[in-house]
Design an enzyme around this catalytic site. Structure first.
Site, short mmCIF file in Angstrom:
data_model
loop_
_atom_site.label_atom_id
_atom_site.label_comp_id
_atom_site.label_asym_id
_atom_site.label_seq_id
_atom_site.Cartn_x
_atom_site.Cartn_y
_atom_site.Cartn_z
N SER B 136 0.82 -1.22 0.00
CA SER B 136 0.00 0.00 0.00
C SER B 136 0.85 1.26 0.00
O SER B 136 1.93 1.30 0.58
CB SER B 136 -0.91 0.02 1.23
OG SER B 136 -1.81 1.10 1.14
N GLY B 141 -3.25 3.62 9.91
CA GLY B 141 -3.65 4.30 11.16
C GLY B 141 -3.69 5.80 11.07
O GLY B 141 -3.60 6.50 12.07
N ALA B 142 -3.79 6.34 9.83
CA ALA B 142 -3.76 7.79 9.67
C ALA B 142 -5.13 8.33 9.26
O ALA B 142 -5.26 9.47 8.83
CB ALA B 142 -2.71 8.18 8.63
N GLY B 143 -6.15 7.49 9.38
CA GLY B 143 -7.50 7.93 9.03
C GLY B 143 -7.71 8.04 7.54
O GLY B 143 -8.61 8.73 7.08
N LEU B 144 -6.88 7.35 6.77
CA LEU B 144 -6.98 7.44 5.31
C LEU B 144 -7.58 6.18 4.70
O LEU B 144 -7.45 5.93 3.50
CB LEU B 144 -5.58 7.70 4.71
CG LEU B 144 -4.94 9.01 5.18
CD1 LEU B 144 -3.51 9.12 4.64
CD2 LEU B 144 -5.76 10.22 4.75
N SER B 147 -7.27 0.29 5.86
CA SER B 147 -7.83 -1.06 6.04
C SER B 147 -8.95 -1.31 5.03
O SER B 147 -9.10 -2.43 4.52
CB SER B 147 -8.33 -1.26 7.47
OG SER B 147 -9.47 -0.47 7.72
N GLU B 194 -14.10 -5.03 6.79
CA GLU B 194 -13.96 -3.88 7.68
C GLU B 194 -14.59 -4.14 9.05
O GLU B 194 -14.07 -3.69 10.08
CB GLU B 194 -14.65 -2.66 7.05
CG GLU B 194 -13.81 -1.94 6.01
CD GLU B 194 -12.83 -0.98 6.66
OE1 GLU B 194 -11.71 -1.44 7.00
OE2 GLU B 194 -13.18 0.20 6.83
N ASP B 205 -15.64 4.19 4.32
CA ASP B 205 -14.31 3.94 3.75
C ASP B 205 -14.37 2.91 2.63
O ASP B 205 -13.78 3.11 1.56
CB ASP B 205 -13.35 3.46 4.85
CG ASP B 205 -13.00 4.56 5.84
OD1 ASP B 205 -13.65 5.62 5.80
OD2 ASP B 205 -12.06 4.36 6.63
#
Lengths: 389, 389
Positions: B136, B141-144, B147, B194, B205
């Site tokens: 990727s 873990g950056a809110g992007l 996952s 998710e 997302d």
């Protein structure tokens, strides 16, 4: 040199909350700023002349009493003054050596003095030959009401000298203020002075300078706070020049482009003003007992209002990198600041608590000065125009 | 090494406007982020094993087909998947070598893969022995939505390999997407993935990763934009760690203290989302002809929305000095930026125009990197999950 016959001082003003929003009919809060303009009147019993000294703008000018007397109008209502007639104004301009095109600070300062001196002298029982020495802690043109403080001090000094209002005899060197009726008279004259200087002032600056404390204003209506806490602040002048007119127009343009986004921001600012009004009155109330640990909660609210309002002022487009710098320095030290007035540079205020440590204040002051800013440790909500014994 | 049998990629997501306000029932806008997770599937015809390789988190794990087959459930609706039963989940944990207490990224990535592999394998006509290699461009873990991009790519790859959805044959090396029905199936599986990873995800997302473009969401309702402009941005990761939970609670506390001040700020943010929705759809519309000089006006509005929203996010208390730094660097170069996601550090996006000069982008990128931030030049509103020929 003899002691002055009368010494008076009048404070400046800051807008605490609601700058710009007030243009859209929202409530704003202004309070007195304890940076003051002092006027000393020295009597010169053997003289026939009147001298005005304004060292801050390097001005000293002397007139013969006879010339001033010749210009005085015949129909002055000392308790309820009105603007000068065109003829009277022309006479004032001749005495000042200026004309209507002169709108610089020195010309306008002369005009306001001459207007008040000749008008109050006209019908007053007693008006002196003397030396009028006015100096100010307020930076001029910074939106801090320096012209109103000047007019208010002049009005108070002249009205006292001429016994139009009661001379105060402070005990043990204490400073004293006048009764409400006398303050109303001072305020009326100060407002007329402001009109000569600004054309169409709101009356906020002279009201705050006269009565001290804080006021709210909305759609032209001014209401004095019943009580107000005196708060310590740092006043910061970024010295970044800006045009209030351009900033007001910039907000108008953004409003016209995005009214649905801007309206709620202005509503939020008004709610900040309402909350401030409530908190400052409670905090300053002589009848509400506030314990030391409760006091902290009031300050916490005020700090949060300051933080939020600064962000909302940025949102309406009147921020400036210099003001961001002030915010970043103060918040690093746990203090809270916002611009005051037009924004886009200009001045900011930094809230202090009664127990803010001196070394924190020193550090913040030093860092702000290192950015080239002027910094004063002063207070808001201070007393209005006062006579010093 | 042989060419991969299937290569798919799925984008990340950014919240453009409305982060935090969405918690209070206000509309928010999210769009795809063209930092993608790629999945390559290599067939191993002579093998009896399946390998998952996730080099970004230093994970490589191999299972025997027979073991995976033993875990597969019997009642899978391939077009309409449902969450695993407790028994099935326990079997997945055994295969992963984890248990329900393992909530680290590696355990959850294993679990999502095993769930999808075994479920889709269960009733699919054809499911391969092979090597699944996912990497990727998205920081985790950056809110992007890293996952979701992972789950979406896995779903698309597995569903394609098993011929549940139509295999795309891109012409001349072009990337292709699936028809709407196939995308719905991918999205359903990605959402189930998710759920294993996040427990109770909003579905935003995976929707954005699957369909690309942009969506609005309000009170749990997701609506895809009819059209959307693809916009160039810089994505900045300040790498300042923050807890979304703590930030959300901080906004709640401020809201509870000052509801009358916060409500209109949230209303203003919602109006920003509504204006963005209109502008992005018009700008991306195939039927609205936008001339080059008109395009500038659309960008001007978007830039103003970005500026105002950043200030309002500061007003609700989710700013951070690192984000101020991003704003100050970008605005110095005439660019506009805002935080995206939870705030308090984390990521920011910087809007670029089609004609933003390369040297400006270079300078800004360099200055941001000099602050220790990660910077990607990428796009929003990009295509969703795609197959690469």
């Amino acid at each position: 040199m003899s002691d002055p016959e009368v010494v008076v001082s009048a404070p400046g003003k800051v807008i605490l909350f609601g700058e710009h929003a007030v243009v859209y009919g929202r409530k704003a809060i202004a309070s007195s700023l304890d940076l003051r303009t002092h006027l000393e009147v020295h009597l010169l019993p053997d003289s026939t002349s009147v001298t005005l000294e304004l060292p801050d703008i390097h001005l000293s000018k002397t007139w013969q009493m006879a010339d001033l007397a010749a210009a005085r109008p015949t129909d002055v209502d000392l308790k309820n003054p009105s603007p000068p007639s065109d003829q009277y104004l022309a006479a004032l301009h001749r005495l000042a050596g200026t004309d209507a095109d002169n709108t610089d600070a020195r010309s306008l300062a002369l005009l306001a003095f001459l207007y008040m001196y000749t008008s109050i002298h006209a019908t007053a029982r007693r008006c002196p030959a003397g030396r009028f020495h006015a100096s100010s802690q307020l930076p001029p043109g910074a939106g801090l009401g320096s012209s109103a403080a000047y007019c208010t001090a002049l009005a108070a000094g002249l009205l006292t000298m001429c016994d139009v209002i009661t001379r105060q005899e402070g005990k043990n060197g204490a400073d004293t203020a006048w009764c409400k009726d006398d303050l109303e008279v001072i305020n009326s004259w100060a407002f007329q002075g402001e009109r000569l200087i600004h054309g169409n002032p709101s009356g906020i600056d002279n009201s705050v300078s006269t009565f001290g404390g804080a006021i709210s204003f909305k759609s032209g209506e001014i209401s004095a706070f019943k009580s107000v806490a005196q708060l310590k602040i740092l006043l910061v002048n970024t010295k970044v020049p800006r045009s209030t007119k351009v900033l007001v127009q910039g907000v108008r343009d953004r409003y016209n482009r995005l009214p649905a986004i801007m309206e709620p921001v202005l509503n939020s600012i008004e709610e900040i003003s309402c909350t401030c009004e409530k908190v400052l009155q409670e905090l300053g109330s002589p009848t509400v007992e506030i314990k030391e640990n409760t006091q902290g909660k009031y300050y916490q609210v005020l700090e949060e209002l300051v933080d939020i309002c600064q962000c909302l002022l940025n949102a309406i487009g009147v921020g400036h990198p210099s003001l961001d710098k002030v915010s970043s320095i103060t918040s690093k030290h746990g203090l809270h600041s916002k611009l005051t007035g037009a924004g886009g540079g200009g001045c900011a205020l930094v809230l202090l608590r009664p127990d803010t440590a001196a070394d924190v204040i020193d550090k913040v002051t030093t860092e702000l000065r290192d950015c080239g800013f002027d910094v004063w440790e002063t207070a808001i909500g201070a007393r209005g125009v006062s006579q010093h014994s």
